[in-house]
Design a protein around this motif. Structure first.
Motif, PDB file in Angstrom:
ATOM      1  N   THR A   3     -10.717  16.059 112.079  1.00  0.00           N
ATOM      2  CA  THR A   3     -10.132  15.299 113.170  1.00  0.00           C
ATOM      3  C   THR A   3      -9.736  16.251 114.280  1.00  0.00           C
ATOM      4  OG1 THR A   3      -7.929  15.479 112.234  1.00  0.00           O
ATOM      5  CG2 THR A   3      -9.210  13.519 111.649  1.00  0.00           C
ATOM      6  N   ASP A   4      -9.690  15.730 115.476  1.00  0.00           N
ATOM      7  CA  ASP A   4      -9.156  16.495 116.587  1.00  0.00           C
ATOM      8  C   ASP A   4      -7.651  16.525 116.442  1.00  0.00           C
ATOM      9  OD1 ASP A   4     -10.909  17.662 118.254  1.00  0.00           O
ATOM     10  OD2 ASP A   4     -10.915  16.076 119.769  1.00  0.00           O
ATOM     11  N   CYS A   5      -7.054  17.679 116.660  1.00  0.00           N
ATOM     12  CA  CYS A   5      -5.608  17.747 116.530  1.00  0.00           C
ATOM     13  C   CYS A   5      -4.970  17.878 117.895  1.00  0.00           C
ATOM     14  CB  CYS A   5      -5.197  18.903 115.616  1.00  0.00           C
ATOM     15  SG  CYS A   5      -5.772  20.496 116.181  1.00  0.00           S
ATOM     16  N   ASN A   6      -3.948  17.101 118.119  1.00  0.00           N
ATOM     17  CA  ASN A   6      -3.176  17.180 119.342  1.00  0.00           C
ATOM     18  C   ASN A   6      -1.762  16.731 119.026  1.00  0.00           C
ATOM     19  OD1 ASN A   6      -2.012  17.067 121.823  1.00  0.00           O
ATOM     20  ND2 ASN A   6      -3.630  15.867 122.791  1.00  0.00           N
ATOM     21  N   PRO A   7      -0.843  17.696 118.804  1.00  0.00           N
ATOM     22  CA  PRO A   7       0.515  17.332 118.436  1.00  0.00           C
ATOM     23  C   PRO A   7       1.226  16.502 119.498  1.00  0.00           C
ATOM     24  CG  PRO A   7       0.247  19.729 118.461  1.00  0.00           C
ATOM     25  CD  PRO A   7      -1.055  19.129 118.833  1.00  0.00           C
ATOM     26  N   MET A   8       0.761  16.576 120.743  1.00  0.00           N
ATOM     27  CA  MET A   8       1.422  15.808 121.789  1.00  0.00           C
ATOM     28  C   MET A   8       1.236  14.305 121.570  1.00  0.00           C
ATOM     29  SD  MET A   8       2.741  18.336 123.039  1.00  0.00           S
ATOM     30  CE  MET A   8       3.643  17.719 124.428  1.00  0.00           C
ATOM     31  N   SER A  54     -15.007  24.541 120.475  1.00  0.00           N
ATOM     32  CA  SER A  54     -15.852  23.923 119.451  1.00  0.00           C
ATOM     33  C   SER A  54     -15.334  22.541 119.085  1.00  0.00           C
ATOM     34  CB  SER A  54     -15.903  24.803 118.202  1.00  0.00           C
ATOM     35  OG  SER A  54     -16.616  24.139 117.178  1.00  0.00           O
ATOM     36  N   LYS A  55     -16.242  21.602 119.024  1.00  0.00           N
ATOM     37  CA  LYS A  55     -15.902  20.258 118.541  1.00  0.00           C
ATOM     38  C   LYS A  55     -16.304  20.118 117.075  1.00  0.00           C
ATOM     39  CE  LYS A  55     -16.442  17.953 123.032  1.00  0.00           C
ATOM     40  NZ  LYS A  55     -15.237  18.497 123.527  1.00  0.00           N
ATOM     41  N   THR A  56     -17.024  21.097 116.554  1.00  0.00           N
ATOM     42  CA  THR A  56     -17.497  21.061 115.179  1.00  0.00           C
ATOM     43  C   THR A  56     -16.511  21.712 114.216  1.00  0.00           C
ATOM     44  OG1 THR A  56     -19.760  21.156 115.971  1.00  0.00           O
ATOM     45  CG2 THR A  56     -19.411  21.705 113.661  1.00  0.00           C
ATOM     46  N   LEU A  57     -16.005  22.888 114.594  1.00  0.00           N
ATOM     47  CA  LEU A  57     -15.072  23.612 113.721  1.00  0.00           C
ATOM     48  C   LEU A  57     -13.672  23.038 113.870  1.00  0.00           C
ATOM     49  CD1 LEU A  57     -16.379  27.226 114.386  1.00  0.00           C
ATOM     50  CD2 LEU A  57     -16.831  25.778 112.392  1.00  0.00           C
ATOM     51  N   ARG A  58     -12.986  22.906 112.777  1.00  0.00           N
ATOM     52  CA  ARG A  58     -11.657  22.282 112.742  1.00  0.00           C
ATOM     53  C   ARG A  58     -10.624  23.144 113.466  1.00  0.00           C
ATOM     54  NH1 ARG A  58      -7.039  22.338 110.043  1.00  0.00           N
ATOM     55  NH2 ARG A  58      -7.597  24.127 108.778  1.00  0.00           N
ATOM     56  N   CYS A  59      -9.864  22.522 114.335  1.00  0.00           N
ATOM     57  CA  CYS A  59      -8.752  23.219 114.978  1.00  0.00           C
ATOM     58  C   CYS A  59      -7.472  22.901 114.224  1.00  0.00           C
ATOM     59  CB  CYS A  59      -8.628  22.814 116.448  1.00  0.00           C
ATOM     60  SG  CYS A  59      -7.853  21.218 116.724  1.00  0.00           S
ATOM     61  N   ALA A  60      -6.476  23.722 114.450  1.00  0.00           N
ATOM     62  CA  ALA A  60      -5.166  23.519 113.833  1.00  0.00           C
ATOM     63  C   ALA A  60      -4.118  24.028 114.812  1.00  0.00           C
ATOM     64  CB  ALA A  60      -5.096  24.272 112.500  1.00  0.00           C
ATOM     65  N   ASP A  61      -2.860  23.917 114.425  1.00  0.00           N
ATOM     66  CA  ASP A  61      -1.803  24.424 115.292  1.00  0.00           C
ATOM     67  C   ASP A  61      -1.933  25.927 115.494  1.00  0.00           C
ATOM     68  OD1 ASP A  61      -0.708  21.928 115.584  1.00  0.00           O
ATOM     69  OD2 ASP A  61       0.810  22.212 114.035  1.00  0.00           O
ATOM     70  N   ASP A  62      -2.548  26.617 114.525  1.00  0.00           N
ATOM     71  CA  ASP A  62      -2.580  28.079 114.581  1.00  0.00           C
ATOM     72  C   ASP A  62      -3.959  28.682 114.807  1.00  0.00           C
ATOM     73  OD1 ASP A  62      -3.551  27.319 112.124  1.00  0.00           O
ATOM     74  OD2 ASP A  62      -2.464  28.842 110.994  1.00  0.00           O
ATOM     75  N   VAL A  63      -4.995  27.874 114.983  1.00  0.00           N
ATOM     76  CA  VAL A  63      -6.339  28.419 115.192  1.00  0.00           C
ATOM     77  C   VAL A  63      -7.221  27.424 115.946  1.00  0.00           C
ATOM     78  CG1 VAL A  63      -7.259  27.598 112.988  1.00  0.00           C
ATOM     79  CG2 VAL A  63      -8.289  29.601 114.074  1.00  0.00           C
ATOM     80  N   ALA A  64      -8.064  27.980 116.822  1.00  0.00           N
ATOM     81  CA  ALA A  64      -9.088  27.192 117.512  1.00  0.00           C
ATOM     82  C   ALA A  64     -10.309  28.085 117.661  1.00  0.00           C
ATOM     83  CB  ALA A  64      -8.595  26.724 118.877  1.00  0.00           C
ATOM     84  N   TYR A  65     -11.458  27.461 117.839  1.00  0.00           N
ATOM     85  CA  TYR A  65     -12.711  28.206 117.961  1.00  0.00           C
ATOM     86  C   TYR A  65     -13.353  27.906 119.305  1.00  0.00           C
ATOM     87  CZ  TYR A  65     -11.987  29.113 113.070  1.00  0.00           C
ATOM     88  OH  TYR A  65     -11.436  29.532 111.888  1.00  0.00           O
ATOM     89  N   ILE A  66     -13.875  28.953 119.929  1.00  0.00           N
ATOM     90  CA  ILE A  66     -14.492  28.859 121.244  1.00  0.00           C
ATOM     91  C   ILE A  66     -15.914  29.402 121.145  1.00  0.00           C
ATOM     92  CG2 ILE A  66     -14.409  29.644 123.642  1.00  0.00           C
ATOM     93  CD1 ILE A  66     -11.353  30.091 123.197  1.00  0.00           C
ATOM     94  N   ASN A  67     -16.864  28.661 121.666  1.00  0.00           N
ATOM     95  CA  ASN A  67     -18.247  29.126 121.747  1.00  0.00           C
ATOM     96  C   ASN A  67     -18.482  29.667 123.149  1.00  0.00           C
ATOM     97  OD1 ASN A  67     -19.112  28.262 119.110  1.00  0.00           O
ATOM     98  ND2 ASN A  67     -19.031  26.176 119.881  1.00  0.00           N
ATOM     99  N   VAL A  68     -19.136  30.828 123.221  1.00  0.00           N
ATOM    100  CA  VAL A  68     -19.417  31.435 124.520  1.00  0.00           C
ATOM    101  C   VAL A  68     -20.817  32.023 124.527  1.00  0.00           C
ATOM    102  CG1 VAL A  68     -18.363  33.662 123.893  1.00  0.00           C
ATOM    103  CG2 VAL A  68     -18.595  33.049 126.298  1.00  0.00           C
ATOM    104  N   GLU A  69     -21.499  31.817 125.647  1.00  0.00           N
ATOM    105  CA  GLU A  69     -22.770  32.494 125.891  1.00  0.00           C
ATOM    106  C   GLU A  69     -22.571  33.367 127.121  1.00  0.00           C
ATOM    107  OE1 GLU A  69     -26.849  30.677 125.561  1.00  0.00           O
ATOM    108  OE2 GLU A  69     -26.803  31.091 127.723  1.00  0.00           O
TER     109      GLU A  69
END
Length: 139
Positions: A3-8, A54-69
């Motif tokens: 799921t997408d996480c957004n504490p707000m 990234s919309k594929t890799l799970r985000c959390a309060d303590d980690v997110a993933y960014i794809n870059v070219e």
């Protein structure tokens, strides 16, 4: 299930804010790494081919993933945590648990090591901004 996480979004749930305050956390003080990652992307998007959270890799309060070219065409998956940013894969949405890469305090530092074309684009943007400021000061 991912799921997408957004504490707000939780602020509208009855009792969440009061419970968060009782636990010593203010709702606005909680770090949402997805929001941090979006800010990182917006800061340097001008100097890379493509960059997105990234919309594929799970985000959390303590980690997110960014794809870059990079402008050189090299693709990376970056991990953003409180420790900083680091390369965790050499393709979009790829995390190699065995990869041991150093953390960088800023996205600028990380991209500076990965991409000479980023360094040039950043320098050119800085020079253009300084020239614009100089023109404004002269008028």
């Amino acid at each position: 299930m991912e799921t997408d996480c957004n504490p707000m979004e939780l602020s509208g749930v009855s009792g969440f804010e009061e419970e968060a305050e009782l636990n010593g956390f203010e709702g606005t003080d909680m770090k949402d790494m997805r929001l941090e990652a979006e800010a990182v992307v917006n800061d340097v998007l001008f100097a890379v081919n493509t960059m997105f959270v990234s919309k594929t890799l799970r985000c959390a309060d303590d980690v997110a993933y960014i794809n870059v070219e990079t402008r050189e065409g090299n693709r990376y998956c970056l991990e953003l945590t409180e420790a900083g940013l680091r390369v965790v894969g050499y393709a979009f949405d790829q995390v190699d648990d065995h990869l041991q890469t150093p953390y960088h305090e800023t996205v600028y530092s990380l991209l500076d090591t990965l991409s000479p074309a980023y360094r040039e684009a950043f320098g050119n943007a800085l020079l253009q901004r300084l020239e614009a400021l100089k023109r404004e000061g002269q008028s």
